[in-house]
Design a protein around this motif. Structure first.
Motif, PDB file in Angstrom:
ATOM      1  N   SER A  10       0.835  -1.199   0.000  1.00  0.00           N
ATOM      2  CA  SER A  10       0.000   0.000   0.000  1.00  0.00           C
ATOM      3  C   SER A  10       0.869   1.247   0.000  1.00  0.00           C
ATOM      4  O   SER A  10       1.949   1.271   0.572  1.00  0.00           O
ATOM      5  N   LEU A  11       0.369   2.282  -0.649  1.00  0.00           N
ATOM      6  CA  LEU A  11       1.022   3.582  -0.693  1.00  0.00           C
ATOM      7  C   LEU A  11       0.122   4.560   0.048  1.00  0.00           C
ATOM      8  O   LEU A  11      -1.047   4.718  -0.300  1.00  0.00           O
ATOM      9  N   ASN A  12       0.674   5.204   1.077  1.00  0.00           N
ATOM     10  CA  ASN A  12      -0.103   6.143   1.890  1.00  0.00           C
ATOM     11  C   ASN A  12       0.506   7.538   1.807  1.00  0.00           C
ATOM     12  O   ASN A  12       1.720   7.693   1.763  1.00  0.00           O
ATOM     13  N   THR A  13      -0.352   8.536   1.791  1.00  0.00           N
ATOM     14  CA  THR A  13       0.062   9.928   1.915  1.00  0.00           C
ATOM     15  C   THR A  13      -0.462  10.392   3.264  1.00  0.00           C
ATOM     16  O   THR A  13      -1.592  10.837   3.384  1.00  0.00           O
ATOM     17  N   ASP A  14       0.354  10.244   4.299  1.00  0.00           N
ATOM     18  CA  ASP A  14      -0.155  10.432   5.653  1.00  0.00           C
ATOM     19  C   ASP A  14      -0.155  11.873   6.145  1.00  0.00           C
ATOM     20  O   ASP A  14      -0.948  12.231   6.983  1.00  0.00           O
ATOM     21  N   TYR A  15       0.725  12.739   5.645  1.00  0.00           N
ATOM     22  CA  TYR A  15       0.652  14.142   6.030  1.00  0.00           C
ATOM     23  C   TYR A  15       1.368  15.003   5.002  1.00  0.00           C
ATOM     24  O   TYR A  15       2.179  14.519   4.220  1.00  0.00           O
ATOM     25  N   GLY A  16       1.036  16.286   4.998  1.00  0.00           N
ATOM     26  CA  GLY A  16       1.659  17.239   4.094  1.00  0.00           C
ATOM     27  C   GLY A  16       1.460  18.650   4.609  1.00  0.00           C
ATOM     28  O   GLY A  16       0.678  18.881   5.539  1.00  0.00           O
ATOM     29  N   PHE A  17       2.193  19.586   4.029  1.00  0.00           N
ATOM     30  CA  PHE A  17       2.118  20.983   4.434  1.00  0.00           C
ATOM     31  C   PHE A  17       2.028  21.871   3.210  1.00  0.00           C
ATOM     32  O   PHE A  17       2.645  21.590   2.189  1.00  0.00           O
ATOM     33  N   ASP A  18       1.258  22.947   3.320  1.00  0.00           N
ATOM     34  CA  ASP A  18       1.133  23.941   2.263  1.00  0.00           C
ATOM     35  C   ASP A  18       1.296  25.329   2.863  1.00  0.00           C
ATOM     36  O   ASP A  18       0.773  25.605   3.941  1.00  0.00           O
ATOM     37  N   VAL A  19       2.013  26.190   2.173  1.00  0.00           N
ATOM     38  CA  VAL A  19       2.068  27.612   2.492  1.00  0.00           C
ATOM     39  C   VAL A  19       1.585  28.313   1.230  1.00  0.00           C
ATOM     40  O   VAL A  19       2.268  28.301   0.202  1.00  0.00           O
ATOM     41  N   LEU A  20       0.373  28.873   1.307  1.00  0.00           N
ATOM     42  CA  LEU A  20      -0.267  29.452   0.123  1.00  0.00           C
ATOM     43  C   LEU A  20      -0.716  30.877   0.388  1.00  0.00           C
ATOM     44  O   LEU A  20      -1.114  31.211   1.503  1.00  0.00           O
ATOM     45  N   GLY A  21      -0.672  31.685  -0.636  1.00  0.00           N
ATOM     46  CA  GLY A  21      -1.248  33.027  -0.604  1.00  0.00           C
ATOM     47  C   GLY A  21      -2.352  33.103  -1.636  1.00  0.00           C
ATOM     48  O   GLY A  21      -2.293  32.437  -2.671  1.00  0.00           O
ATOM     49  N   LEU A  36      -4.149  31.744  -6.591  1.00  0.00           N
ATOM     50  CA  LEU A  36      -3.332  31.389  -5.434  1.00  0.00           C
ATOM     51  C   LEU A  36      -1.992  30.840  -5.900  1.00  0.00           C
ATOM     52  O   LEU A  36      -1.849  30.347  -7.017  1.00  0.00           O
ATOM     53  N   ALA A  37      -1.002  30.957  -5.018  1.00  0.00           N
ATOM     54  CA  ALA A  37       0.334  30.436  -5.296  1.00  0.00           C
ATOM     55  C   ALA A  37       1.008  30.153  -3.972  1.00  0.00           C
ATOM     56  O   ALA A  37       0.686  30.752  -2.948  1.00  0.00           O
ATOM     57  N   GLY A  38       1.940  29.219  -3.985  1.00  0.00           N
ATOM     58  CA  GLY A  38       2.673  28.890  -2.780  1.00  0.00           C
ATOM     59  C   GLY A  38       3.552  27.672  -2.965  1.00  0.00           C
ATOM     60  O   GLY A  38       3.906  27.297  -4.085  1.00  0.00           O
ATOM     61  N   TYR A  39       3.887  27.064  -1.846  1.00  0.00           N
ATOM     62  CA  TYR A  39       4.792  25.919  -1.824  1.00  0.00           C
ATOM     63  C   TYR A  39       4.123  24.784  -1.061  1.00  0.00           C
ATOM     64  O   TYR A  39       3.504  25.014  -0.022  1.00  0.00           O
ATOM     65  N   SER A  40       4.251  23.558  -1.562  1.00  0.00           N
ATOM     66  CA  SER A  40       3.620  22.389  -0.944  1.00  0.00           C
ATOM     67  C   SER A  40       4.649  21.289  -0.733  1.00  0.00           C
ATOM     68  O   SER A  40       5.589  21.138  -1.517  1.00  0.00           O
ATOM     69  N   TRP A  41       4.457  20.507   0.347  1.00  0.00           N
ATOM     70  CA  TRP A  41       5.287  19.341   0.631  1.00  0.00           C
ATOM     71  C   TRP A  41       4.379  18.208   1.089  1.00  0.00           C
ATOM     72  O   TRP A  41       3.450  18.423   1.864  1.00  0.00           O
ATOM     73  N   GLN A  42       4.609  16.996   0.598  1.00  0.00           N
ATOM     74  CA  GLN A  42       3.791  15.826   0.940  1.00  0.00           C
ATOM     75  C   GLN A  42       4.696  14.664   1.311  1.00  0.00           C
ATOM     76  O   GLN A  42       5.714  14.430   0.661  1.00  0.00           O
ATOM     77  N   ASP A  53       9.955  -1.439   1.627  1.00  0.00           N
ATOM     78  CA  ASP A  53       9.286  -0.639   2.648  1.00  0.00           C
ATOM     79  C   ASP A  53      10.053   0.676   2.823  1.00  0.00           C
ATOM     80  O   ASP A  53      11.074   0.712   3.503  1.00  0.00           O
ATOM     81  N   VAL A  54       9.590   1.734   2.174  1.00  0.00           N
ATOM     82  CA  VAL A  54      10.306   3.013   2.177  1.00  0.00           C
ATOM     83  C   VAL A  54       9.336   4.167   2.417  1.00  0.00           C
ATOM     84  O   VAL A  54       8.127   4.031   2.254  1.00  0.00           O
ATOM     85  N   ASP A  55       9.888   5.307   2.834  1.00  0.00           N
ATOM     86  CA  ASP A  55       9.097   6.536   2.895  1.00  0.00           C
ATOM     87  C   ASP A  55       9.945   7.681   2.351  1.00  0.00           C
ATOM     88  O   ASP A  55      11.165   7.649   2.404  1.00  0.00           O
ATOM     89  N   TRP A  56       9.265   8.696   1.794  1.00  0.00           N
ATOM     90  CA  TRP A  56       9.954   9.816   1.192  1.00  0.00           C
ATOM     91  C   TRP A  56       9.020  11.002   1.136  1.00  0.00           C
ATOM     92  O   TRP A  56       7.829  10.894   1.371  1.00  0.00           O
ATOM     93  N   GLY A  57       9.576  12.159   0.807  1.00  0.00           N
ATOM     94  CA  GLY A  57       8.793  13.371   0.656  1.00  0.00           C
ATOM     95  C   GLY A  57       8.962  13.947  -0.738  1.00  0.00           C
ATOM     96  O   GLY A  57       9.963  13.692  -1.411  1.00  0.00           O
ATOM     97  N   GLY A  60       7.089  21.028  -4.092  1.00  0.00           N
ATOM     98  CA  GLY A  60       7.095  21.861  -5.287  1.00  0.00           C
ATOM     99  C   GLY A  60       6.183  23.058  -5.143  1.00  0.00           C
ATOM    100  O   GLY A  60       5.513  23.229  -4.120  1.00  0.00           O
ATOM    101  N   PHE A  61       6.180  23.881  -6.152  1.00  0.00           N
ATOM    102  CA  PHE A  61       5.351  25.079  -6.149  1.00  0.00           C
ATOM    103  C   PHE A  61       3.926  24.733  -6.559  1.00  0.00           C
ATOM    104  O   PHE A  61       3.708  23.847  -7.377  1.00  0.00           O
ATOM    105  N   SER A  62       2.977  25.413  -5.966  1.00  0.00           N
ATOM    106  CA  SER A  62       1.559  25.223  -6.271  1.00  0.00           C
ATOM    107  C   SER A  62       0.999  26.519  -6.833  1.00  0.00           C
ATOM    108  O   SER A  62       1.308  27.601  -6.330  1.00  0.00           O
ATOM    109  N   VAL A  63       0.202  26.410  -7.885  1.00  0.00           N
ATOM    110  CA  VAL A  63      -0.511  27.562  -8.442  1.00  0.00           C
ATOM    111  C   VAL A  63      -1.924  27.120  -8.780  1.00  0.00           C
ATOM    112  O   VAL A  63      -2.172  25.940  -9.053  1.00  0.00           O
TER     113      VAL A  63
END
Length: 74
Positions: A10-21, A36-42, A53-57, A60-63
């Protein structure tokens, strides 16, 4: 079963962060058009038998753009 004794993968996206204006303007009394524009991390986690069995982040930029409409005056 996926073969080779593997029960599940299974592949899970358990948390992420966005800074958007966001900036917008009224189209009429009930509707707002915006951009809107900003930066996102997942964070991603692949649950599988070792060594897969691995995890990674990923980041990138969001518009984007959109319309927001009030359904009532409240």
């Amino acid at each position: 079963l996926l073969g080779g004794g593997v029960d599940s993968i299974s592949l899970n996206t358990d948390y992420g962060f966005d800074v958007l204006g966001r900036i917008g303007m009224k189209v009429n009394e009930a509707t707002l058009a915006y951009a809107l524009a900003g930066y996102s991390w997942q964070h991603f986690k692949l649950d599988a038998p070792a060594p897969l069995d691995v995890d990674w982040g990923s980041s990138g930029f969001s518009v984007g753009a959109g319309l927001e409409t009030a359904l009532s005056d409240k």
